[in-house]
Motif scaffolding. Sequence first.
Motif, PDB file in Angstrom:
ATOM      1  N   GLU A 221       2.528  -0.855   0.600  1.00 45.19           N
ATOM      2  CA  GLU A 221       1.463  -0.919  -0.185  1.00 45.19           C
ATOM      3  C   GLU A 221       1.841  -0.095  -1.697  1.00 45.19           C
ATOM      4  OE1 GLU A 221      -2.967   1.064  -0.523  1.00 45.19           O
ATOM      5  OE2 GLU A 221      -2.283   0.087   1.471  1.00 45.19           O
ATOM      6  N   GLN A 222       2.558   0.967  -1.553  1.00 43.56           N
ATOM      7  CA  GLN A 222       2.972   1.521  -2.709  1.00 43.56           C
ATOM      8  C   GLN A 222       4.031   1.039  -3.563  1.00 43.56           C
ATOM      9  OE1 GLN A 222       1.449   4.408  -3.716  1.00 43.56           O
ATOM     10  NE2 GLN A 222       2.601   4.722  -5.503  1.00 43.56           N
ATOM     11  N   THR A 223       4.848   0.232  -2.771  1.00 38.96           N
ATOM     12  CA  THR A 223       5.931  -0.624  -3.696  1.00 38.96           C
ATOM     13  C   THR A 223       5.090  -1.686  -4.239  1.00 38.96           C
ATOM     14  OG1 THR A 223       7.410   0.056  -1.803  1.00 38.96           O
ATOM     15  CG2 THR A 223       7.901  -2.131  -3.072  1.00 38.96           C
ATOM     16  N   ARG A 224       4.051  -2.508  -3.562  1.00 37.18           N
ATOM     17  CA  ARG A 224       3.473  -3.450  -4.333  1.00 37.18           C
ATOM     18  C   ARG A 224       2.631  -2.852  -5.624  1.00 37.18           C
ATOM     19  NH1 ARG A 224       2.322  -5.235   1.054  1.00 37.18           N
ATOM     20  NH2 ARG A 224       0.354  -3.880   1.206  1.00 37.18           N
ATOM     21  N   PHE A 225       2.019  -1.914  -5.480  1.00 35.52           N
ATOM     22  CA  PHE A 225       1.529  -1.273  -6.622  1.00 35.52           C
ATOM     23  C   PHE A 225       2.348  -0.784  -7.600  1.00 35.52           C
ATOM     24  CE2 PHE A 225       0.158   2.718  -8.987  1.00 35.52           C
ATOM     25  CZ  PHE A 225      -0.953   2.265  -9.457  1.00 35.52           C
TER      26      PHE A 225
END
Length: 57
Positions: free
Chosen positions: A13-17
């Motif tokens: 999720e952090q990578t997508r953000f």
Amino acid sequence: MDNKNRIEEAFHEQTRFLNQQQALANEKMDRNMRWLIGLMVTMIVAFVVATFFQSSL
């Protein structure tokens, strides 16, 4: 095992953000570069036109 899945999902999720933020930053930089190039071309054309007008007077 549940903790591992939650940590992995949070990482993704952090990578997508971060990828979205990077895409926005790249888009803004591209827009600014187009403006700068346009302004430089305009200034060069104005200089050339002014030089021709001055030499014709």
